[in-house]
Design an enzyme around this catalytic site. Structure first.
Site, PDB file in Angstrom:
ATOM      1  N   ASP A 115       0.801  -1.227   0.000  1.00  0.00           N
ATOM      2  CA  ASP A 115       0.000   0.000   0.000  1.00  0.00           C
ATOM      3  C   ASP A 115       0.827   1.267   0.000  1.00  0.00           C
ATOM      4  O   ASP A 115       0.334   2.336  -0.332  1.00  0.00           O
ATOM      5  CB  ASP A 115      -0.851   0.038   1.287  1.00  0.00           C
ATOM      6  CG  ASP A 115      -2.157  -0.702   1.137  1.00  0.00           C
ATOM      7  OD1 ASP A 115      -2.666  -0.769   0.014  1.00  0.00           O
ATOM      8  OD2 ASP A 115      -2.649  -1.207   2.157  1.00  0.00           O
TER       9      ASP A 115
HETATM   10  C1  BGC Z   1       0.070   0.006   5.601  1.00  0.00           C
HETATM   11  C2  BGC Z   1       0.233   1.224   6.407  1.00  0.00           C
HETATM   12  C3  BGC Z   1      -0.194   2.451   5.658  1.00  0.00           C
HETATM   13  C4  BGC Z   1      -1.485   2.276   4.950  1.00  0.00           C
HETATM   14  C5  BGC Z   1      -1.738   3.382   3.977  1.00  0.00           C
HETATM   15  C6  BGC Z   1      -1.300  -0.040   5.093  1.00  0.00           C
HETATM   16  O1  BGC Z   1      -1.603  -1.168   4.425  1.00  0.00           O
HETATM   17  O2  BGC Z   1       0.438  -1.122   6.336  1.00  0.00           O
HETATM   18  O3  BGC Z   1       1.538   1.340   6.836  1.00  0.00           O
HETATM   19  O4  BGC Z   1      -0.264   3.524   6.515  1.00  0.00           O
HETATM   20  O5  BGC Z   1      -1.564   1.063   4.287  1.00  0.00           O
HETATM   21  O6  BGC Z   1      -2.974   3.311   3.435  1.00  0.00           O
HETATM   22  O1  IFM Z   2      -1.293  -5.355   1.483  1.00  0.00           O
HETATM   23  C1  IFM Z   2      -1.464  -4.494   2.553  1.00  0.00           C
HETATM   24  C2  IFM Z   2      -2.753  -4.812   3.208  1.00  0.00           C
HETATM   25  O2  IFM Z   2      -3.834  -4.651   2.331  1.00  0.00           O
HETATM   26  C3  IFM Z   2      -2.988  -4.017   4.453  1.00  0.00           C
HETATM   27  N1  IFM Z   2      -1.878  -4.153   5.354  1.00  0.00           N
HETATM   28  C4  IFM Z   2      -0.585  -3.895   4.796  1.00  0.00           C
HETATM   29  C5  IFM Z   2      -0.294  -4.597   3.506  1.00  0.00           C
HETATM   30  C6  IFM Z   2       0.996  -4.093   2.895  1.00  0.00           C
HETATM   31  O3  IFM Z   2       0.975  -2.741   2.655  1.00  0.00           O
END
Ligand code: BGC
Ligand code: IFM
Length: 811
Positions: free
Chosen positions: A483
């Site tokens: 993400d």
């Molecule tokens: C990540 C976070 C981040 C977020 C952003 C997550 O999946 O683990 O670190 O802040 O996405 O949307």
């Molecule tokens: O893939 C994502 C997931 O959707 C939410 N937690 C963190 C992952 C890596 O960014």
């Protein structure tokens, strides 16, 4: 250092001190009514949706951190204490918390008064039951006052925490006998209400928080508890609570028991208005009637235990390794159920108000859950696919109650569509139910847009095919699985760039990870096409997959490992040419799992590079070297301090990808080593360093660059659970569902010996005995099914047979 131990027989983790490094929690409920409960009785409850139907209130960022929950106070001759020790924090003489499957038990004593509290959500009712037993172990009579306490949330947890000008005037309650009804919103919709009750006559009660606690007081030593007197307050606005007061005398050796219940009720849609403001108690009364004696409650508890026994028996291994048996048979499967139910919504690290159900998250969670309750997986697939757009892209998240896509987050994560293929293929392999492909499923939940699910998969597949960049690799959009890899957000203002609300697809940034995914799940799509008579489509799909495979070889290989991406300026990400972030874990795992580079002899190299450059004693880091400064062209990933989260943390989720990839290459020793390093049971010994619960996976363990190297965060809601179960059950122990039957193909360390697996599959029980000579890592020599040798390693299914005895010889 440990703070408890595994009791495998009872399928419980036993916590022996309230002073765990962090709250160690459990989840209660498996269908609609859920509670989180910590080892000191903190937590909260909700119905279906932790944001929209929050029943009790919780304060994240509280001081002390975990000090709101469902609490019982005991005033024993002026000494005030709680069975789980909080919120008074009075030290008890003994303490034990046992987290089990869907229940938690607390047993503590103070001044020879013993309290036993059992908390659970029945398998088929919308309530939480709390059985409390008090026993006088002293030589003299005790006169005790017992108080219960829950604080109601005004339903929508976001409003509850923000819209005070309204909230402070809307709270309403009603009391009848020992039942305290929370009816805020009832005036408005007459739809739902909750209640807290106990199966005995109470001496007094309170429903107004300030009256119970005392103005300006915290909840550690409520005024009413200290004075042994609730004031029968009726909340009108402000802060509705439910507190019961029960005065009791216990003779030496005497024990008394109470059943408390927190319930959630919905009225029928055609419910008639009895009298303004008065609750229709029909459904509450029925619910109370079901559990209002200790016998009835214990019957429900026995049913819950039975429910879990039956579920878990669907996959059970007996080996010489207690960690494997414990994780596979109990905790890993349990965590898969929890992640399936919660996605990334409600934990002690996810507020329940943010993420709802993730499209990619839920598809992956399903991979570890589908064998448990396939019917629920089916329903989930339809819900998820309903949030897809006609072009194949998808809402990144949806709200569990409404099942509507979340507009604030929107779409544009270009890996999302492909996860749907992964989920559906896994479902069909598990069940043989091709019928799911014919189910009419809408786009964006809009009536009239329905097409067969199969067409959704087609849209998913072609979304990638039609969104390729200059290197013929998939466009990444806002991000892919990672993400935080926001390669198209260079145009945002600094400081804003980590908000993933950028353009849904950037100019050219491309993802090698999605390319790996496309090869893996594109092949699945091709096979599904073949199996369903879509021959032309199958050919076309096969061609697109081959082209992608070639594109990865041509443009996605960096010499020693797979590249991660190309940014919006077509600069390499995750290359030896980069100053920081030279190598990333994700494409190594996914490309090798997809079989890319196996024939070309480069897959080994990629995994060796992982071993050499990303491995630590606590697991494999997501990238190296960590980014030391913020890069506008890379986005949020570089906003984290080195060693945390996506910036070089040990992101547990993709460790099993590497382990599975190792099994693709037949390297069982190494696959197991990767499995072992982050396995909760193996690292229980270092609970003081790891800090989160030793019975479940956490999202992240701080990497080698972080000051807190080895410290985990964000426990429970992580794709690590599902992927590890896939790894353990299918890749390592090697029992994997195929379209035409169970396949047996273990890959384990040389030192691992014989083992047995019982697997429930398509209505039959498979008893599989695997003989594995030491020294062997992978390879099945022969298989005998009910005394007869079969060809290959897929067990043919025989109509009407519901038991199979299988002997497997490896070598
Ligand atoms: C990540 C976070 C981040 C977020 C952003 C997550 O999946 O683990 O670190 O802040 O996405 O949307
Ligand atoms: O893939 C994502 C997931 O959707 C939410 N937690 C963190 C992952 C890596 O960014």
């Amino acid at each position: 250092m440990k703070f408890g131990y595994f009791d495998d027989k009872a399928k419980e983790y036993v916590i022996t001190t309230p002073h765990t490094p962090l709250p160690w929690i459990n989840y209660l409920g498996s269908n609609d009514f859920f509670s989180l409960i910590s080892n000191t009785c903190g937590g909260y409850s909700f119905y279906k949706d932790a944001k929209l139907l929050r029943i009790t209130r919780y304060r994240y960022n509280n001081i002390p951190a975990d000090s709101n929950g469902k609490y019982y106070y005991i005033n024993d001759d002026g000494v005030i204490w709680n069975p789980g020790t909080m919120p008074s924090a009075t030290e008890t003489d003994t303490y034990e918390c046992r987290h089990g499957l869907g229940y938690s038990r607390f047993c503590s004593s103070k001044n020879n008064l013993k309290a036993e509290l059992l908390v659970f959500v029945p398998s088929d009712a919308s309530c939480e039951i709390n059985c409390l037993k008090l026993k006088n172990n002293s030589e003299t009579e005790k006169n005790i006052s017992l108080f219960s306490y829950v604080e109601f949330c005004l339903w929508n947890a976001v409003d509850d925490a923000s819209n005070f000008q309204r909230n402070l005037s809307i709270g309403e309650v009603e009391v009848q006998g020992s039942t305290i009804y929370h009816k805020t919103e009832y005036r408005e919709r007459r739809k739902h209400y909750s209640f807290f009750t106990v199966n005995t006559q109470v001496d007094n009660y309170d429903t107004n928080r300030d009256a119970f606690l005392g103005a300006g007081n915290g909840n550690a030593f409520p005024e009413a508890v200290c004075k042994k007197k609730c004031s029968n307050s009726i909340a009108s606005g402000w802060y509705p609570i439910a507190a019961h007061q029960i005065d009791l005398t216990l003779l030496p050796g005497e024990e008394k028991e109470f059943v408390f219940m927190l319930g959630y009720c919905e009225n029928p849609a055609d419910d008639k208005w009895e009298a303004p403001g008065i609750i229709n108690k029909t459904s509450a009364k029925a619910l109370i009637e079901r559990f209002n004696t200790m016998e009835k409650a214990m019957q429900a508890f026995a049913e819950l235990k039975n429910y879990w026994e039956t579920l878990l028996a669907r996959f059970a291994v007996v080996s010489e390794n207690e960690h494997i048996d414990r994780m596979a048979n109990i905790w890993n499967q349990y965590q898969c159920m929890v992640t399936f139910n919660m996605s990334r919504s409600a934990s002690y690290y996810e507020s329940g108000t943010g993420r709802g159900m993730g499209f990619r998250d839920s598809c992956q969670d399903l991979l570890g859950f589908v064998h448990l309750i396939p019917e629920r997986a089916r329903e989930r697939i339809i819900d998820i696919a309903s949030t897809q757009f006609p072009d194949g892209s998808a809402y990144h998240q949806y709200q569990p109650l409404t099942k509507q896509g979340n507009l604030d987050v929107g779409s544009g994560f270009n890996d999302d569509p492909l996860w749907l293929i992964a989920a559906v293929a896994a479902y069909i392999k598990e069940t043989g139910d091709y019928g799911i492909l014919d189910v009419q499923v809408p786009f964006d939940c809009k009536k009239g847009t329905e097409v067969p699910l199969f067409e959704h998969l087609e849209k998913s597949f072609y979304y990638t095919v039609t969104h390729l960049g200059p290197h013929k690799l998939p466009l990444i959009g806002r991000a892919d699985w990672n993400d935080c890899l926001n390669l198209n957000c260079f145009s945002s203002e600094p400081g804003e760039s980590f908000q993933t609300t950028g353009p849904s697809e950037g100019p050219v940034a491309e993802s090698v990870f999605i390319a790996g995914m496309f090869v893996k799940y594109g092949k699945e799509f091709e096979e599904l096409c073949e199996r369903t008579g879509h021959t032309e489509l199958a050919k076309e799909a096969g061609k697109a997959v081959d082209e992608m495979y070639q594109a990865v070889l041509d443009n996605g290989w960096d010499g020693e490992w797979f590249l991660r991406a190309y940014d919006a300026q077509s600069e390499k990400v995750g290359s030896k040419e980069c100053e920081e972030g030279k190598i990333f874990i994700e494409p190594q795992g996914f490309c090798v799992m997809a079989g890319i580079g196996k024939e070309e002899g480069i897959a080994e190299k990629a995994l060796d590079s992982v071993n050499e450059l990303l491995e630590t004693k606590y697991g494999i880091m997501i990238l190296q070297p960590a980014y030391t400064r913020y890069h506008l062209e890379l986005g949020e990933i570089t906003s984290y301090p080195p060693g945390y989260k996506e910036n070089a943390g040990i992101f547990c989720h993709n460790n099993p990808w590497i382990s599975i990839a190792e099994t693709v290459l037949g390297r069982g020793n190494r696959a197991f080593e990767v499995y072992r390093k982050i396995c909760p049971s193996y690292i229980e010994e270092i609970s003081d360093i790891h800090r989160t619960e030793p019975y479940v996976y956490s999202q992240m363990i701080a990497g080698a660059d972080a000051p807190g190297f080895g410290e985990a965060k964000n426990s429970w809601l992580t794709g690590t659970a599902a992927w590890t179960f896939v790894n353990l059950s299918q890749a390592l122990l090697g029992i994997l569902p195929g379209y035409d039957g169970l396949i047996v193909d273990p890959c384990l360390p040389e030192t691992f010996g014989d083992f047995k697996v019982n697997r429930h599959f398509r209505g039959a029980d498979y008893h599989i005995e695997i003989h594995k000579p030491k020294g062997v890592q992978k390879g099945v020599r022969w298989i005998e099914v009910d005394g007869e040798r079969i060809n290959g390693n897929q067990i043919p299914m025989v109509n009407g047979r519901n038991e199979y005895h299988v002997i497997v010889q490896m070598g």
